[in-house]
Design an enzyme around this catalytic site. Structure first.
Site, short mmCIF file in Angstrom:
data_model
loop_
_atom_site.label_atom_id
_atom_site.label_comp_id
_atom_site.label_asym_id
_atom_site.label_seq_id
_atom_site.Cartn_x
_atom_site.Cartn_y
_atom_site.Cartn_z
N LEU A 14 10.23 -33.08 -26.64
CA LEU A 14 10.14 -31.68 -27.04
C LEU A 14 10.42 -31.55 -28.54
O LEU A 14 11.42 -30.99 -28.95
CB LEU A 14 11.13 -30.84 -26.21
N HIS A 15 9.55 -32.15 -29.37
CA HIS A 15 9.60 -31.78 -30.78
C HIS A 15 8.18 -31.76 -31.33
O HIS A 15 7.23 -31.81 -30.57
CB HIS A 15 10.57 -32.61 -31.59
N ALA A 16 8.08 -31.62 -32.64
CA ALA A 16 6.78 -31.49 -33.30
C ALA A 16 5.97 -30.37 -32.65
O ALA A 16 6.49 -29.29 -32.37
CB ALA A 16 6.04 -32.81 -33.30
#
Lengths: 92, 562
Positions: A14-16
């Protein structure tokens, strides 16, 4: 208080881009939503509409997170968010 | 007709209108409080509005962007009005009466620190938070956002100096030329300009006073900027545009008028670069910078990652020479797992080959990766170490290469001591490559990044040319015809390329953009002429005179606008 769990489907975690899509979706909802890693105390939950919070949470692919919200429409809101988290957003 | 003079670092003649790059946003003073006329509530509202405005602006820009740039802009847009960032700032406004500017400054600093401490990908995002912060402060102050101006109309960019990060947002389709008041011939501005093929003048004092929208004529060879160009200058710019088409084509053989071969190679920083260089006709790679594999990382890349990265370059040059420079970290290229950022004098510190003293193993593993990547490719792989100072170091490096199964070890000559002892050094390795950027900075004791020292910091300095001559003489004395090449920015200057050939340099390696121009000029000069011009440059009293005297003997430069 409504509560749902979701398994992070995006390969990068859960990033970018996945975090951006998710934070934007939370921001558009009428209720405040928090997010925490499964097993972490509810007090440590973070603002799910903050991309910076999501990034610092560092949820990886396959990890389970807990979403919480209160008030009218909380259940529907969480349902829609679970769907987003359980889609591989990076593949699209 | 008002004009300004600087140092021409990338040729080209162009007429266009000026856009000044906004100044970097200064830090609001620590402890800055709300103005007495403003309530905390009002300040919080103003801050939220500014954040929303920055968000809208970034979002707008993301619409027209593509690829990686687009997702970065989208994520950055979200950060601009991020609850964590804004709540932190509002708390400072409400609890401490801190001014909105100072509050967002501090809030972003603590968010950036948190991201930095998370390491890896998150640490890289810390820069985005600081970028957003600068934009919000600019919005609050009512001044233009920092960075290269967004514009659909082509313009000539005027700035103090450009940072490496500006490259990402510099659109060569819109920016016609670069002019800076600071920087030197080896500054990032110069390197960016040459890589993009944009005319550029650096260290041009007074250009910061040119008003936005002014029409100017820029001559990137002469180093001049003229306000309100006349008809002759407009004609010169048109002639350049016509010539530029022919100067863009290199037929793949560097040779003087009398048939003396000078292979023209490319400096590349990765596989994408290598493919472009091969398409531009480069006769091989004279400098593969391997830092691309290592930069922006907290840990050493794995063997497999390195092998893949190097092989991409080797595959672009089957049957051709590819000279790999081992990791050159330190000074302006710090790496968290290798270099010590607190050194008082990093240019004279643990950098280049010297990192093997303090972090042994990294170089050995890199050589193993290069050897593995070289297996099964048709490229002729040579390897060289940067920042070699003694023959003993050269011998140690050659031993490491042999152990790894690499058969052609060499050294960079960029420390004057290596130039002075090249005969002994070349007795122990197979070739030398002159890195003129660092050789100049060390010979002249002048920091490459300092604008006020630009006049000292040019490879036209007769002392630097003398060191190049001594390096070649060392090779001759050694007796085995071991090649001496140049892989610094000097090789990309067509006039200086002639001088280098005259000094006895065997190969020239440069940004692929410069290949055609250098080849065009070399083709007009015989070897004895080049040797005569080298003599003229060596005996000149200053770099400026050396350049002027050599250029006066090369009318072809003016014909081509170089």
């Amino acid at each position: 208080m409504s509560e749902r769990t979701a398994t992070i489907a995006s390969r990068v975690g859960l990033h970018a881009r996945p975090a951006a899509i998710f934070a934007e979706a939370v921001g558009a909802l009428p209720v405040e939503v928090t997010i925490a890693l499964e097993g972490d105390p509810a007090d440590d939950a973070m603002d799910a509409s903050s991309i910076l919070s999501l990034m610092s949470l560092g949820a990886a692919n396959g990890q389970v997170v807990v979403l919480r919200a209160e008030g009218d429409g909380a259940d529907e809101a969480l349902e829609s968010l679970v769907k987003i988290l359980e889609t591989d957003l990076d593949a699209e | 007709m008002q004009s300004f003079t600087g140092v021409g670092v990338s040729p080209g003649r162009i007429v266009g209108s000026v856009r000044q790059m906004p100044k970097a946003v200064s830090e609001p003073p620590a402890g800055e409080k709300l103005a007495s006329s403003t309530t905390a509530e009002d300040a919080a509202v103003t801050l939220r509005a500014a954040a929303k405005a920055v968000q809208a602006e970034l979002k707008q820009r993301s619409v027209s962007a593509t690829g990686a740039g687009k997702s970065v802009l989208e994520a950055t847009a979200l950060m601009a009005a991020d609850p964590m960032l804004i709540k932190g700032a509002v708390k400072l406004i409400t609890n401490n009466d801190t001014s909105a500017e100072r509050a967002i400054w501090e809030s972003a600093a603590s968010v950036a620190e948190m991201l930095h401490n998370l390491g890896g990908y998150m640490a890289e995002r810390a820069t985005d938070v600081l970028d957003v912060r600068a934009r919000i402060v600019a919005e609050l102050r009512g001044v233009p956002a920092p960075g290269i101006p967004a514009s659909d109309e082509p313009f000539i960019l005027v700035a103090d100096d450009l940072a490496p990060a500006d490259t990402a947002t510099l659109n060569p389709a819109v920016v016609l030329a670069l002019v800076t008041s600071g920087g030197g011939p080896q500054s990032h501005t110069a390197i960016i300009a040459r890589a993009l093929g944009l005319p550029a003048v650096v260290a041009a004092v007074g250009v910061e006073s040119i008003a936005d929208g002014s029409a100017v004529y820029v001559d990137g060879a002469a180093g001049s900027i003229t306000l309100d160009p006349d008809a002759d200058q407009v004609a010169a710019a048109e002639a350049w545009a016509a010539n530029a088409a022919t100067l863009a084509v290199f037929d793949g053989e560097g040779v003087t008028a009398d048939g003396h071969l000078v292979p023209l190679l490319a400096n590349v920083g990765g596989a994408a670069d290598a493919v472009k260089a091969a398409a531009a006709g480069a006769q091989g790679v004279g400098l593969l910078r391997t830092e691309f594999c290592f930069l922006d990382r907290d840990e050493e890349p794995t063997l497999d990652e390195q092998v893949t990265a190097y092989r991409g370059v080797f595959d672009a040059f089957p049957g051709k020479k590819v000279v790999v420079r081992t990791l050159d970290a330190g000074a302006d290229k710090p790496l968290p797992f290798l270099t010590d950022a607190s050194e008082p004098n990093p240019a004279l510190g643990v950098r280049g080959y010297r990192t093997d003293f303090t972090s042994p193993g990294v170089l050995k593993r890199q050589l193993a990766a290069i050897a593995t990547a070289a297996e099964g490719t048709e490229a002729d792989v040579w390897v060289m170490a940067p920042m070699i100072s003694t023959a003993e170091e050269a011998g140690d490096f050659a031993g490491m290469c042999r152990e790894a199964g690499l058969k052609t070890p060499g050294v960079m000559v960029e420390v004057p001591s290596a130039a002075l002892t090249s005969e002994t050094i070349l007795g122990l390795v197979d070739f030398a490559s002159l890195g003129t950027n660092d050789l100049t900075q060390y010979a002249m004791a002048a920091d490459r990044q300092l604008g006020p020292l630009a006049a000292l910091n040019t490879p036209w300095q007769p002392a630097v040319l003398k060191l190049i001559q001594l390096t070649v003489a060392g090779s001759v004395a050694e007796g085995n015809n071991k090649p001496v090449g140049v892989c610094g920015e000097a090789a990309a200057d067509p006039a200086l390329a002639v001088v280098l050939v005259g000094l006895g340099v065997n190969t020239l390696s440069m940004t692929a953009r410069a290949l055609a121009a250098v080849a065009a000029v070399l083709a007009k000069v015989t070897l004895p002429e080049a040797q005569r011009l080298a003599g003229i440059a060596l005996s000149a009293p200053s770099a400026l005179e050396a350049r002027a005297r050599v250029r006066a003997e090369l009318p072809v430069l003016d014909e081509l606008g170089l």
